[in-house]
Design an enzyme around this catalytic site. Structure first.
Site, PDB file in Angstrom:
ATOM      1  N   HIS A  95       0.818  -1.222   0.000  1.00 38.73           N
ATOM      2  CA  HIS A  95       0.000   0.000   0.000  1.00 38.73           C
ATOM      3  C   HIS A  95       0.848   1.267   0.000  1.00 38.73           C
ATOM      4  O   HIS A  95       1.877   1.358   0.648  1.00 38.73           O
ATOM      5  CB  HIS A  95      -0.957   0.010   1.201  1.00 38.73           C
ATOM      6  CG  HIS A  95      -0.261  -0.027   2.532  1.00 38.73           C
ATOM      7  ND1 HIS A  95       0.108   1.109   3.205  1.00 38.73           N
ATOM      8  CD2 HIS A  95       0.133  -1.061   3.302  1.00 38.73           C
ATOM      9  CE1 HIS A  95       0.689   0.787   4.343  1.00 38.73           C
ATOM     10  NE2 HIS A  95       0.723  -0.538   4.419  1.00 38.73           N
ATOM     11  N   ASN A  96       0.397   2.221  -0.785  1.00 46.24           N
ATOM     12  CA  ASN A  96       0.992   3.561  -0.879  1.00 46.24           C
ATOM     13  C   ASN A  96       2.387   3.589  -1.492  1.00 46.24           C
ATOM     14  O   ASN A  96       3.074   4.615  -1.438  1.00 46.24           O
ATOM     15  CB  ASN A  96       1.017   4.261   0.481  1.00 46.24           C
ATOM     16  CG  ASN A  96      -0.369   4.640   0.963  1.00 46.24           C
ATOM     17  OD1 ASN A  96      -0.984   3.897   1.728  1.00 46.24           O
ATOM     18  ND2 ASN A  96      -0.881   5.770   0.501  1.00 46.24           N
TER      19      ASN A  96
END
Length: 331
Positions: free
Chosen positions: A244-245
């Site tokens: 994520h991210n």
């Protein structure tokens, strides 16, 4: 079966033809496995020793290779053997599986979905609410595209792939079998009483640029907030994890079993070797290379090559390995 003369192939490659062969070329093959109707390649002097015993009638050779082809055999001398072979492989590439109908009757398509022209949607596909498919998108059987996802023109998605809600996919991408796009990021924290783990909601999405290719069984997780981003032209191997991210710049390469932890940033043209792992919140700047099996714990400067666990400058790591080997031998 397609076949070509050596002259026809050289007209496509535009290399330097040395010698000649009257035999037709029906496919490419490795130098030690080739038969008399196949073309092979000699990328360096390392492989020259195999030519005398090879049955191939022709070969692409690097400009630094100086052997002669022999009777009824030919060489095409080129600057880049791999790129020449890529063109020939494309000549003999077999067609993709055929769709009997553009949209299979078992596909489930929400009434609000927008389907572009010339799309092909295979058996048992699911297309959710407010999904948008550009022109020429191909979804092979058993693909799921969930709500509000946008897929650009001429993207190909192979069977078993799942694209979760609100993802944005560019044009001319290829996702191989069983790719996961937009699953929840891995976010947990201990509860206040310390007796369980609290799941942190992942409310972001995934944005993928144009001409991205993702190998089988790879995962790109949605962001906790904002977006996980893969830039134009990135090439991702099988069994790769992108957490994520994370943000990947343009034309990055990630080899099999490598992984990015959360919030990793890659600049443009970064190369990650197989089974390498990158610590969360780390930045690897443009043009850097991470050697296979390495563990990156800190930021990597632009253009630098790192190796080892923990990863450090490749030259220093190699010196360290040599020193350790000498110590062992001297014991």
């Amino acid at each position: 079966m397609a076949s070509y003369s050596i002259s026809e192939i050289n007209n496509i490659i535009k290399g330097e033809l040395i010698g000649n062969t009257t035999l037709s070329i029906e496919s490419p093959e490795e130098i030690q496995k080739a038969n008399s109707n196949q073309i092979t390649f000699i990328g360096s002097n390392k492989y020259v020793k195999f030519w005398a015993e090879s049955k191939a009638c022709a070969a692409f050779i690097d400009y630094n290779v100086t052997i002669s082809p022999g009777d009824n055999r030919a060489f095409i001398k080129v600057k880049n053997v791999d790129l020449a072979m890529a063109k020939v492989l494309d000549l003999f590439n077999l067609p993709s599986p055929v769709f009997d109908t553009n949209i299979h009757p078992t596909a489930v398509i929400h009434e609000t979905a927008k389907i572009g022209t010339d799309c092909k949607i295979g058996a048992n596909c699911y297309i959710g609410k407010d999904v948008e498919l550009g022109n020429g998108v191909v979804l092979y059987p058993n693909v799921c595209v969930f709500d509000e996802t946008i897929i650009g023109n001429n993207t190909i998605v192979w069977s078993g792939t799942i694209i979760r809600e609100r993802c944005i996919i560019g044009s001319h991408c290829i996702f191989h079998t069983n790719v996961s796009i937009g699953a929840d990021g891995f976010g947990y924290r201990p509860s206040e009483d310390g007796r369980q783990l609290v799941k942190i909601p992942q409310i972001g999405n995934v944005i993928i640029g144009n001409y991205v290719e993702i190998g089988a069984n790879s995962c790109v997780d949605r962001a906790k907030f904002s977006s996980t981003i893969i830039g134009d032209g990135c090439k991702i191997d099988n069994l790769v994890q992108i957490a994520h991210n994370s943000i990947m710049g343009r034309s990055c390469i990630m080899a099999g079993h490598s992984g990015l932890a959360g919030s990793v940033t890659l600049g443009d043209g970064v190369i990650i070797g197989g089974s390498a792992s990158i610590k969360d919140h780390t930045t690897i700047h443009s043009g850097a290379t991470v050697g296979a099996g390495s563990g990156v714990m800190n930021d990597v400067e632009a253009g630098k090559t790192v190796l080892g666990y923990p990863a450090q400058d490749a030259r220093d790591m190699l010196k360290e390995w040599v020193a350790v080997r000498r110590l062992v031998k001297n014991q």
